[in-house]
Design an enzyme around this catalytic site. Structure first.
Site, PDB file in Angstrom:
ATOM      1  N   CYS A  38      53.482  47.750  63.808  1.00  0.00           N
ATOM      2  CA  CYS A  38      52.701  48.674  64.338  1.00  0.00           C
ATOM      3  C   CYS A  38      52.906  49.423  65.490  1.00  0.00           C
ATOM      4  O   CYS A  38      53.953  48.743  66.040  1.00  0.00           O
ATOM      5  CB  CYS A  38      51.312  47.957  64.387  1.00  0.00           C
ATOM      6  SG  CYS A  38      49.876  48.591  65.212  1.00  0.00           S
ATOM      7  N   SER A  40      51.797  49.167  68.437  1.00  0.00           N
ATOM      8  CA  SER A  40      51.492  48.113  69.532  1.00  0.00           C
ATOM      9  C   SER A  40      52.492  47.196  69.728  1.00  0.00           C
ATOM     10  O   SER A  40      53.064  47.022  70.631  1.00  0.00           O
ATOM     11  CB  SER A  40      50.261  47.413  69.226  1.00  0.00           C
ATOM     12  OG  SER A  40      49.067  48.099  68.889  1.00  0.00           O
ATOM     13  N   HIS A  43      55.208  49.377  71.342  1.00  0.00           N
ATOM     14  CA  HIS A  43      54.763  49.572  72.723  1.00  0.00           C
ATOM     15  C   HIS A  43      55.681  48.625  73.642  1.00  0.00           C
ATOM     16  O   HIS A  43      56.096  48.736  74.716  1.00  0.00           O
ATOM     17  CB  HIS A  43      53.407  49.815  73.233  1.00  0.00           C
ATOM     18  CG  HIS A  43      52.819  50.603  72.554  1.00  0.00           C
ATOM     19  ND1 HIS A  43      53.285  52.039  72.744  1.00  0.00           N
ATOM     20  CD2 HIS A  43      51.514  50.907  72.242  1.00  0.00           C
ATOM     21  CE1 HIS A  43      52.458  52.784  72.299  1.00  0.00           C
ATOM     22  NE2 HIS A  43      51.406  52.368  72.095  1.00  0.00           N
ATOM     23  N   HIS A  59      51.626  41.345  64.381  1.00  0.00           N
ATOM     24  CA  HIS A  59      50.152  40.853  64.400  1.00  0.00           C
ATOM     25  C   HIS A  59      49.227  41.508  63.357  1.00  0.00           C
ATOM     26  O   HIS A  59      48.059  41.615  63.397  1.00  0.00           O
ATOM     27  CB  HIS A  59      49.617  41.427  65.699  1.00  0.00           C
ATOM     28  CG  HIS A  59      49.912  42.836  65.796  1.00  0.00           C
ATOM     29  ND1 HIS A  59      50.703  43.479  66.427  1.00  0.00           N
ATOM     30  CD2 HIS A  59      48.650  43.575  65.681  1.00  0.00           C
ATOM     31  CE1 HIS A  59      50.601  45.065  66.373  1.00  0.00           C
ATOM     32  NE2 HIS A  59      49.390  45.008  66.002  1.00  0.00           N
ATOM     33  N   CYS A 162      45.152  44.864  61.043  1.00  0.00           N
ATOM     34  CA  CYS A 162      45.184  45.687  62.422  1.00  0.00           C
ATOM     35  C   CYS A 162      44.848  46.842  61.970  1.00  0.00           C
ATOM     36  O   CYS A 162      43.558  47.471  62.458  1.00  0.00           O
ATOM     37  CB  CYS A 162      46.249  45.528  62.971  1.00  0.00           C
ATOM     38  SG  CYS A 162      46.559  46.520  64.387  1.00  0.00           S
TER      39      CYS A 162
HETATM   40 ZN    ZN Z   1      48.268  46.755  65.287  1.00  0.00          ZN
END
Ligand code: ZN
Ligand code: ZN
Length: 361
Positions: A38, A40, A43, A59, A162
């Site tokens: 993902c 995130s 990042h 996650h 997610c």
């Molecule tokens: Zn995510």
């Protein structure tokens, strides 16, 4: 167990041995079957967001329960489960008023003085988002996973943990789109496509997909977009206003940029609501025209689709099994844990919808 360990921003993840504890009374040990990669996670890898390291990221996962703690009643060994970042305690103010995804109670983690769930080179290792999914096993609180039906393929189920919960949940739960209303979605990556699919499921009348890549706009049509706008060569706000006779009821920003967040507000009709899903870089400030607020336009955030995941995730699984939630075209590549850095490279290029790490069983 083998895990992809993140050491510091700007360096590739390294596949190494990480130790995992046995379940405590309210914990569940899961054999990871699939984990989505993902934005995130990226990042943190790229240093836009910070996390204590070394750490195992990841996650968005699905797997099979191997072992449960003595007090766990919600899942049992052998159950197929999807994990969720939104671990909830069940007894705080947020939980008791039905806002499980806002829970930040420490009760779903192990205490500072206790042995930690993960350790690396004999030292305690922090857990990422209560999950740390880029690993062969996960040890999580029982309120961080939910059992799903056995006929659901786990590589696709992982995405529900997610991206799908975030995108579709923003439409169903945060915004509350009703049949016939108009929707615009800015950014057609995993979360944007999930928001488009969610809008179609909610019965939105017109669903406008906005992106700069023609390939993603084509994909958006598959997920239910009725109109597409290529932002590379168009005044997006004007184009949306023209298509909808003055603006949309709901817009969803799924990138996380100042310019697109401001556009999401500017493209609303009177009484419309903009929902920001994309993660905007810390420190960036938005500029909005206060006159637009006078006409009851609203702007709001959405975290993890305001989910009640133990209810939402099995429902989303049913939508997939009924052919209404399009997860197959969302997975652009399946790879092994050892290839995880390639998945991050692909995310940086922004061409693919989603890569999923599939673990050897
Ligand atoms: Zn995510
Ligand atoms: Zn709580």
């Amino acid at each position: 167990m083998k895990a992809a360990v993140f050491h510091s921003p700007g360096t590739p993840l390294v596949i190494e041995d990480v130790s995992i504890d046995k379940p405590g009374p309210h914990e569940v040990l899961i054999r990871t079957v699939a984990a989505g990669v993902c934005h995130s996670d990226l990042h943190f890898v790229d240093g836009m967001l910070q996390h204590p390291a070394p750490v195992v990221l990841g996650h968005e996962a699905a797997g099979v329960v191997e072992q449960v703690g003595s007090l766990v009643r919600t899942v049992k060994p052998g159950d197929h489960v999807v994990t969720c970042l939104s671990a909830y305690c069940g007894h705080c103010d947020h939980c008791l008023t039905g806002h499980l995804s806002l829970c930040v109670s420490p009760d779903t983690r192990r205490g500072k003085g206790e042995e930690q769930r993960l350790s690396y080179l004999q030292k305690p290792m922090p857990q990422f988002g209560n999950l740390s999914a880029f690993a062969e096993q996960m040890l999580v609180h029982e309120h961080a996973c939910v059992a799903i039906r056995r006929d659901m393929p786990l590589d696709r189920a992982a995405l529900i943990g997610c991206a799908i919960t975030t995108g579709a949940g923003a439409v169903f739960n945060t915004a509350g789109v009703r049949p016939g209303e108009t929707v615009a979605v800015i950014g057609c990556g995993g979360i944007g496509l999930a928001a488009i699919n969610g809008a179609a499921l909610a019965g939105a009348g017109r669903i406008i997909a906005i992106d700069m890549l023609p390939s993603k706009l084509e994909l958006a049509k598959l997920f239910g977009a009725t109109d597409v706008i290529n932002a590379a060569d168009t005044d997006v706000v004007k184009a949306v206003r023209d298509l909808t006779n003055g603006g949309v009821h709901f817009s969803f920003e799924c990138i996380g940029l100042k310019a697109t967040a401001e556009q999401s507000f500017a493209m609303l009709r009177r009484g419309g609501t903009a929902t920001l899903i994309g993660m905007i870089k810390p420190g960036v400030k938005l500029e909005l025209d206060p006159n637009h607020l006078l006409h009851e336009r609203r702007i709001q955030g959405s975290v993890m689709g305001s989910n009640r995941f133990p209810v939402d995730i099995p429902r989303l699984v049913d939508f997939y099994m009924a052919g209404k939630l399009h997860l197959d075209p969302m997975i652009s590549r399946r790879l092994e844990l050892g290839q995880i850095n390639e998945a991050f490279d692909e995310l940086r290029r922004g061409e693919l919808a989603r890569s999923v790490v599939v673990f050897e069983q």
